[in-house]
Write a protein that holds these residues in place. Structure first.
Motif, PDB file in Angstrom:
ATOM      1  N   VAL A 183      57.867 -11.012  43.858  1.00 55.06           N
ATOM      2  CA  VAL A 183      57.072 -10.546  42.714  1.00 55.06           C
ATOM      3  C   VAL A 183      56.831 -11.716  41.766  1.00 55.06           C
ATOM      4  N   ILE A 184      55.572 -11.889  41.374  1.00 57.65           N
ATOM      5  CA  ILE A 184      55.271 -12.753  40.228  1.00 57.65           C
ATOM      6  C   ILE A 184      54.710 -11.853  39.144  1.00 57.65           C
ATOM      7  N   ALA A 185      55.387 -11.840  37.993  1.00 58.70           N
ATOM      8  CA  ALA A 185      54.949 -11.036  36.855  1.00 58.70           C
ATOM      9  C   ALA A 185      54.720 -12.000  35.696  1.00 58.70           C
ATOM     10  N   THR A 186      53.563 -11.872  35.046  1.00 56.74           N
ATOM     11  CA  THR A 186      53.184 -12.899  34.076  1.00 56.74           C
ATOM     12  C   THR A 186      52.216 -12.358  33.038  1.00 56.74           C
ATOM     13  N   TYR A 187      52.177 -13.019  31.880  1.00 55.55           N
ATOM     14  CA  TYR A 187      51.180 -12.673  30.863  1.00 55.55           C
ATOM     15  C   TYR A 187      49.846 -13.367  31.108  1.00 55.55           C
ATOM     16  N   LEU A 188      49.758 -14.213  32.107  1.00 55.30           N
ATOM     17  CA  LEU A 188      48.543 -15.013  32.278  1.00 55.30           C
ATOM     18  C   LEU A 188      47.383 -14.220  32.878  1.00 55.30           C
ATOM     19  N   HIS A 189      46.423 -13.954  32.025  1.00 56.19           N
ATOM     20  CA  HIS A 189      45.147 -13.392  32.477  1.00 56.19           C
ATOM     21  C   HIS A 189      44.285 -14.580  32.882  1.00 56.19           C
ATOM     22  N   GLY A 190      43.031 -14.323  32.944  1.00 54.78           N
ATOM     23  CA  GLY A 190      42.258 -15.551  33.040  1.00 54.78           C
ATOM     24  C   GLY A 190      40.997 -15.533  33.839  1.00 54.78           C
ATOM     25  N   PRO A 191      40.978 -15.021  35.049  1.00 57.75           N
ATOM     26  CA  PRO A 191      42.093 -14.515  35.854  1.00 57.75           C
ATOM     27  C   PRO A 191      42.976 -15.649  36.397  1.00 57.75           C
ATOM     28  N   LEU A 192      44.172 -15.284  36.683  1.00 62.92           N
ATOM     29  CA  LEU A 192      45.195 -16.253  37.052  1.00 62.92           C
ATOM     30  C   LEU A 192      44.884 -17.037  38.346  1.00 62.92           C
ATOM     31  N   LEU A 193      44.586 -16.311  39.419  1.00 62.36           N
ATOM     32  CA  LEU A 193      44.553 -16.974  40.736  1.00 62.36           C
ATOM     33  C   LEU A 193      43.370 -17.921  40.955  1.00 62.36           C
ATOM     34  N   PRO A 194      42.145 -17.553  40.527  1.00 56.15           N
ATOM     35  CA  PRO A 194      41.055 -18.513  40.735  1.00 56.15           C
ATOM     36  C   PRO A 194      41.312 -19.842  40.023  1.00 56.15           C
ATOM     37  N   LYS A 195      42.025 -19.796  38.900  1.00 54.32           N
ATOM     38  CA  LYS A 195      42.337 -21.042  38.189  1.00 54.32           C
ATOM     39  C   LYS A 195      43.514 -21.773  38.831  1.00 54.32           C
ATOM     40  N   ASN A 196      44.315 -21.025  39.574  1.00 55.51           N
ATOM     41  CA  ASN A 196      45.559 -21.593  40.128  1.00 55.51           C
ATOM     42  C   ASN A 196      45.666 -21.257  41.610  1.00 55.51           C
ATOM     43  N   PRO A 197      44.844 -21.911  42.449  1.00 55.31           N
ATOM     44  CA  PRO A 197      44.874 -21.567  43.874  1.00 55.31           C
ATOM     45  C   PRO A 197      46.247 -21.785  44.517  1.00 55.31           C
TER      46      PRO A 197
END
Ligand code: GLN
Length: 243
Positions: A183-197
């Motif tokens: 599980v990764i739980a985080t406050y990071l919206h953004g969206p998170l994954l496209p910015k952090n492949p």
């Protein structure tokens, strides 16, 4: 190979483009010739976790979280079993808070899934800004955007990262998010994954390894644009102090 992705309550939990995380999972699988099926689960739908490889629980307003809370009560046991059985989960902001014991807003306490031994309490000042983390899981920093009223206290859990710029779990600029099993739980919206492949591929590999019971090698993709954007953001905030 094929992964089944479950997007939970997308009509209620989809703040600031959390849905983009699903697109990122999908595209990075397709580019590697791996099949993917995304299923959206809405209020009242029954969920068979035995057929799910990745769950996305996005963010939402306090009002929407309260509605979702009633749905989560119905799947609490199965969801917990899925996590304990190394199921992959990405939970963002409101979704992160709902994995914990409770989220106490100004007026009420919203019961969480109790999967993580954490709790969240609302404070009037919202924590809104870009955020950068350094995580032991990755050599590349994680970049994103936070916007939350809740402060999350994670006790003995392992944080996702140390805050390099921004406010994080409790607003003090120390730690952000939680990593527990897969599980990764985080406050990071953004969206998170496209910015952090790199974070996307980490979760995809966990899901593929679990499903196929082997050390799956993910083909390298061309992420030079994302890397340049990451470098730019880190450089831009590196001399601004942690506020
Ligand atoms: N409603 C929660 C809070 O304000 C979560 C918000 C969100 O998901 N962005 O803390």
């Amino acid at each position: 190979m094929k992964l089944n992705i479950a997007h939970l309550y997308p009509d209620l939990l989809n703040l600031y483009g959390d849905r983009g995380n699903i697109q990122c999972f999908r595209k990075r699988l397709e580019w590697r010739g791996i099949d993917v099926e995304v299923t959206q689960y809405l209020q009242g739908d029954s969920i068979d976790f035995s057929d799910i490889d990745i769950v996305l629980l996005g963010g939402g307003s306090d009002r929407e979280q309260e509605i979702v809370c009633e749905e989560l009560k119905k799947i609490k046991k199965d969801f917990k079993e899925y996590v304990e059985n190394d199921g992959v989960v990405l939970a963002v902001c409101g979704g992160y808070q709902l994995l914990g014991k409770y989220y106490k807003t100004k007026t009420k306490s919203i019961e969480g899934l109790g999967i993580l031994d954490i709790y969240t309490e609302w404070e009037p000042e919202r924590l809104i800004r870009n955020i950068i983390l350094n995580s032991d899981l990755f050599s590349t920093p994680i970049v994103g955007f936070e916007n939350h009223g809740g402060r999350t206290y994670i006790g003995n859990h392992t944080p996702l990262g140390k805050v390099f710029f921004g406010l994080g779990n409790t607003g003090k600029g120390d730690y952000e998010g939680v990593v527990y099993k897969n599980v990764i739980a985080t406050y990071l919206h953004g969206p998170l994954l496209p910015k952090n492949p790199h974070v996307c591929d980490y979760l995809l590999k966990k899901a593929l390894d679990r499903k196929y019971k082997e050390d799956v090698k993910l083909a390298k993709l061309d992420d030079h644009m994302e890397a340049a954007a990451n470098n730019y953001i880190v450089a831009r905030y590196s001399n601004k102090g942690n506020v």
